[in-house]
Enzyme design. Structure first.
Site, PDB file in Angstrom:
ATOM      1  CG  HIS A 191      44.645  35.457  39.190  1.00  0.00           C
ATOM      2  ND1 HIS A 191      45.619  34.783  39.891  1.00  0.00           N
ATOM      3  CD2 HIS A 191      45.245  36.539  38.638  1.00  0.00           C
ATOM      4  CE1 HIS A 191      46.768  35.432  39.765  1.00  0.00           C
ATOM      5  NE2 HIS A 191      46.571  36.502  39.018  1.00  0.00           N
ATOM      6  CG  ASP A 222      47.258  41.360  43.374  1.00  0.00           C
ATOM      7  OD1 ASP A 222      47.613  41.618  42.207  1.00  0.00           O
ATOM      8  OD2 ASP A 222      47.420  40.239  43.894  1.00  0.00           O
TER       9      ASP A 222
END
Length: 999
Positions: free
Chosen positions: A239, A313
């Site tokens: 992330h 993603d």
């Protein structure tokens, strides 16, 4: 970082793909080509589907078709402008789907309906709900994280969890779940996968992953396996930064890709590509796998044959988004072979870049059309060809199905792991030899963990809410442990951060080491969190892993400690060189009372909720100021509620720890236990004359009565005789029987400040022996319920046992069973505030009774009568009665060696509702003591103060009702008038019928 770009903004497909070709030539993916049969298309085609897909596709403009490739993020907890922006994208860009993140269920359903109403083509709605909707939504169900699932001994619960999550998602209008995680987690330092993975064994990850997929897709929610090709072997959070995985050929083919390949063969409809940098596939500096054609097209789609939807993603992850201009990333992801662009940061800019790439020949329009039609096929599969909005009126019920809690608890029952048991301490057995202190770190003392712990071992729970508390806090607790020989330390509120010891404070860890060094203590350490945190606790001799600090885990762990549930779980990961994967010690089921949900035992909680109304009715009509109601089935307490107050002034609420005067329930909870013990030991002949044991009866009118007849209330004994009445005058208590100070001659406390003579028991016995009998009818004594029967049996028991009844029961039943509240004369052990008051006695003791037995004869003899005198909580009474239902087996001990309880409960004669000591229902009455829905085999007893216990051996049901209906006036008969106890008993059987019908 300087990355080469071309004028369209697309990174050039690297020439370094020669590496990939070379690796193919040397056998990189031969394992996927050895079997020529590739996975089938997970989307079964049909003429109806083809017609709908073509119709929708042809109705769209080229720009609108491209919009179908996008799935944007939406939140139901943000300001109105956020929802307005999403709606504009739906209307102007014709985006194909929405991925919901944080918010609330109803708010999300409202937005879903709004967005769908704005869409030209119904939207695909997706969520991350790996462990349940509460991964994203407040006030939603939590099941278990995948590491917990990986610890289980039975994969069927993974399927059931997928099924339940799917049903809730459909109720919300959601069609896609970004689950399961199929990463094989081999790196304990992984900060982003960790307990989201099933574990480190690729075959087990595959097996459980397939079950999860089937649970979702067989209930109309598309599963998306992630994070391809495997995110398990990294210590970087994708992330925030791009993880580098320098995997080799062997690991990739034999480990990471195995779960994905098996999921493809099982028909998974979606896969999500991870944000990783894998030089094995692409040597372009820091190029994410999401953008790698070598990985997405050549490996995933061509070599592995995946034909479902491929999702990127989230494209907003800083590990990749920070490297590119607006829209570049989206076009590059399509060029790599992805089908759905997830979480695009700028849809208009991305559409422009895609159109430029098509015009420049970087993207093939026919290929894009194929992908768009594949998205439309999924929409048809999801039922969007006949779209229906989410039903708001039934949403709450759909999301709060009672079986959710039952399933969550079942998962933890099969997952919680006894990691070490070096001293063979678990499960705890002889509770009368153990003095156990519970210390909770990181939570309050009032939580479910402490509540269930105290069901087995009542006492103080030393709570340290701050898990980072300093040494002085633990020093104070250590000073209070002198009276204990076992300490159970549970660590709560742990986190998943390896760099911060998984949320365990240094002070707590030092404290545990100090406890372990104390030779006078045995220490049990319980980690209610990430299994990798066990490496800081591996020196514990007794170690348990609960995996999470979830409500269900807190219910289950104490039950495993005390043997109510067996330990079955095994570590799904290697924690340290000494705590390896598959470590787990099975512990036995000691047949202690368990605690669960009605649904877990085939009952309906929604029907059981009717008990609330009946219990509250008893207070509204002043039938009793409060009560405790407990129901168990198959040895599991499924209902345990306290209602109202101890008095009508509502000054003190009834709690589960409130003690009640059991009145005549004492007959079966006290004296009868001793009688059955003696019978079991072969020391009591039921057909012998009582006079054989009490020779003083030989010269009385009771010389012919037998033990059997006395127990069945057919020996001719009167219901009662004057006893206490002989000891008072109109002016008060006779001084020959009472004194205001305790002494050797006056040892028995009748009420605080008044003591009866030591000869009181002998006086009552003498009056009993001289009492007349009932007249015979046709040569037989009539059946007449009598307190005298148990006054007689107490005398017999004490003669044979050669000790007071109270001492025998405490030593042989109550203390070994862990019944901390069951006692005669509770004021010797408990303050008045713990005890519900009974009558305001204006005729004998002339004060409000609280903590002294209500029954006058029992009070006269010092509070221990054969027929009355016991006090207890519903839970402790339930433990004793469950032991009886199990014919003496309980907690790893055998209290009766023969089925003596069954013998006593079944010994009945026509016309007599009493068996040997036990009472039964009265089918001749429309509103008898038991439910007419219960079988004739149901046995138990009632008590004058407003109590009852009933056991059904056919359906394994135990029902307890405790109240103080005699407060403040024993003449209050409203409990019987409104049939409160029996009506509650009815509800239990209606609940069983409803549960059976549902199953």
């Amino acid at each position: 970082m300087n990355l080469p770009t071309n004028p369209t903004g697309l990174m050039r497909i690297p020439l370094q793909l020669g590496l990939f070709a070379l690796l193919l030539a040397t056998g990189l993916l031969l394992s996927f080509s050895e079997n020529p049969k590739l996975p089938a298309d997970p989307l079964p085609a049909s003429p109806a589907e083809a017609a709908w897909v073509d119709s929708v596709f042809n109705s769209l403009t080229p720009e609108q078709r491209l919009g179908q490739l996008f799935m944007v993020a939406a939140y139901s907890n943000k300001e109105r402008s956020h929802a307005d922006r999403i709606e504009r994208l739906i209307r102007s860009q014709a985006i194909g789907g929405v991925m919901f993140l944080q918010g609330g269920p109803k708010r999300q359903a409202l937005l879903t309906n709004r967005f769908q109403a704005a869409a030209r083509v119904p939207l695909l709605i997706a969520m991350d709900a790996e462990w349940g909707l509460d991964m994203r939504l407040d006030s939603s169900a939590h099941y278990a994280k995948q590491m917990t699932l990986g610890a289980m001994d039975d994969p069927k619960y993974v399927y059931q969890m997928g099924r339940d999550i799917a049903r809730k998602m459909r109720a919300l209008g959601v069609h896609i779940s970004f689950a399961p995680v199929l990463d094989v987690n081999s790196n304990p330092g992984n900060p982003v996968i960790g307990n989201r993975s099933f574990g480190e064994d690729q075959e087990r990850v595959s097996k459980l992953g397939v079950q999860y997929i089937k649970g979702l897709q067989e209930h109309s929610v598309m599963a998306v396996a992630k994070h391809f090709p495997g995110h398990g072997d990294t210590d970087t959070d994708s992330h925030v930064a791009l993880p580098v995985i320098n995997t080799d050929l062997a690991r990739l083919t034999k480990v990471d890709l195995v779960p994905f390949q098996q999921s493809f063969e099982a028909g998974v409809m979606g896969v999500m590509v991870a944000h990783l940098y894998m030089p094995l596939f692409d040597t372009t500096n820091a190029k994410t796998t999401t953008l790698s054609k070598a990985l997405v097209t050549d490996l995933l789609k061509t070599k592995m044959g995946f034909k479902g939807l491929t999702f990127t993603d989230a494209l907003n992850m800083k590990s990749v988004s920070k490297l590119y201009k607006d829209g570049e990333l989206d076009a590059m992801a399509l060029a790599a072979g992805n089908d759905v662009l997830l979480f695009s940061e700028d849809v208009p800019a991305a559409l422009l870049r895609i159109q430029e790439a098509v015009a420049a020949g970087k993207l093939n329009q026919a290929d894009l059309d194929f992908r768009i039609k594949k998205i439309l096929r999924v929409k048809h599969w999801a039922g969007l060809s006949k779209y229906q909005p989410a039903r708001l009126a039934t949403l709450r019920d759909s999301l709060n199905q009672p079986n959710t809690k039952a399933l969550a608890q079942s998962i933890f029952e099969h997952a919680v792991t006894v990691v070490k048991n070096d001293d063979k301490l678990l499960p705890f057995q002889r509770l009368d030899t153990l003095r156990i202190a519970a210390i909770t770190i990181g939570t309050q003392a009032e939580g479910p963990y402490a509540t269930i712990f105290n069901k087995y071992q009542p006492g103080a729970v030393y709570a340290v809410p701050n898990r980072y508390a300093d040494d002085s806090t633990f020093t104070r607790i250590a000073s209070r442990l002198a009276g204990y020989n076992v300490v159970v330390v549970s660590l709560h509120s742990m986190n998943n951060t390896p760099s911060h010891s998984y949320g365990m404070g240094d002070g707590a860890l030092r404290f545990i080491k100090q406890l372990q060094a104390n030779p006078k203590l045995k220490t049990v350490v319980v980690a209610m969190g990430n299994a990798y945190g066990l490496k800081y606790l591996e020196n514990a001799r007794t170690l348990v892993c609960g995996y999470e600090d979830h409500y269900a885990a807190q219910l289950v762990v104490p039950q495993i400690l005390f043997g109510a549930l067996p330990a079955r779980g095994k570590l799904p990961v290697t924690v340290s060189p000494t705590l390896k994967v598959a470590t787990g010690i099975a512990t036995p089921d000691l047949k202690r009372l368990r605690y669960g949900t009605p649904e877990s035992q085939g009952l309906s909680s929604r029907v059981m909720a009717q008990i609330d109304n009946i219990a509250l009715e008893s207070q509204t009509y002043a039938a009793a100021p409060g009560c405790q109601v407990l129901v168990a089935r198959n040895g599991t307490v499924v209902f345990d509620q306290s209602y109202g107050y101890c008095t009508y002034d509502q000054s003190q609420p009834v709690t589960s720890s409130t003690l009640y005067d059991l009145a005549s329930v004492t007959k079966v909870a006290g004296t009868l236990q001793a009688v059955m013990y003696l019978r079991d030991q072969g020391r009591l002949d039921l057909d012998a004359k009582v006079a054989a044991y009490l020779p003083e009866l030989t010269r009385t009118n009771k010389r012919e009565m037998t033990i059997r007849d006395v127990l069945m209330h057919q020996a001719g004994l009167k219901p009662g005789i004057p006893t206490w009445e002989r000891t008072i005058t109109s002016r008060g208590l006779k001084p020959t029987f009472y004194a205001s100070t305790r002494s050797e001659d006056f040892p028995n406390e009748v009420i605080p400040g008044e003591y009866s003579t030591k000869a009181a028991d002998d006086s009552v016995w003498a009056w009993t022996m001289r009492s007349s009998l009932m007249p015979k009818i046709k040569g037989k004594y009539p059946i007449e319920y009598s307190d005298l029967s148990f006054i007689v049996m107490k005398r017999v028991c004490e003669k044979l046992l050669k000790q007071p009844l109270e001492n025998f029961l405490q030593a042989n039943f109550y203390r070994p069973l862990g019944l901390g509240s069951m006692t005669y004369n509770p004021l010797q052990r408990f303050p008045k505030s713990c005890i519900a008051p009974t009558e305001n006695d204006t005729y004998y003791r002339r004060e409000q009774l609280q903590g002294t037995v209500h029954d006058q004869t029992a009070a006269l003899v010092g509070g221990v009568g054969g027929h009355a005198g016991l006090f207890a909580t519903a839970n402790d009474l339930a433990v004793l009665m469950q032991m009886n239902l199990q014919n003496g087996r309980y907690g790893g001990a055998q209290y009766f060696q023969s089925p003596v309880v069954t013998e006593f409960a079944r010994s009945r004669v026509a016309g007599n509702r009493h068996s040997l000591g036990w009472d039964h229902g009265d089918p001749s009455k429309p509103s008898g003591p038991t439910s007419n829905l219960s079988p004739a085999s149901t046995f138990g007893h009632t008590g004058f103060t407003g109590t009852c216990v009933w056991m059904d051996p056919e359906n394994n049901i135990l029902y307890i009702f405790l109240s103080n209906r005699v407060y403040p006036d024993a003449g209050n008969n409203k409990l019987r008038q409104y049939n409160i106890r029996t009506r509650i008993h009815d509800v239990i059987y209606k609940s069983m019928a409803a549960g059976s019908a549902k199953n």
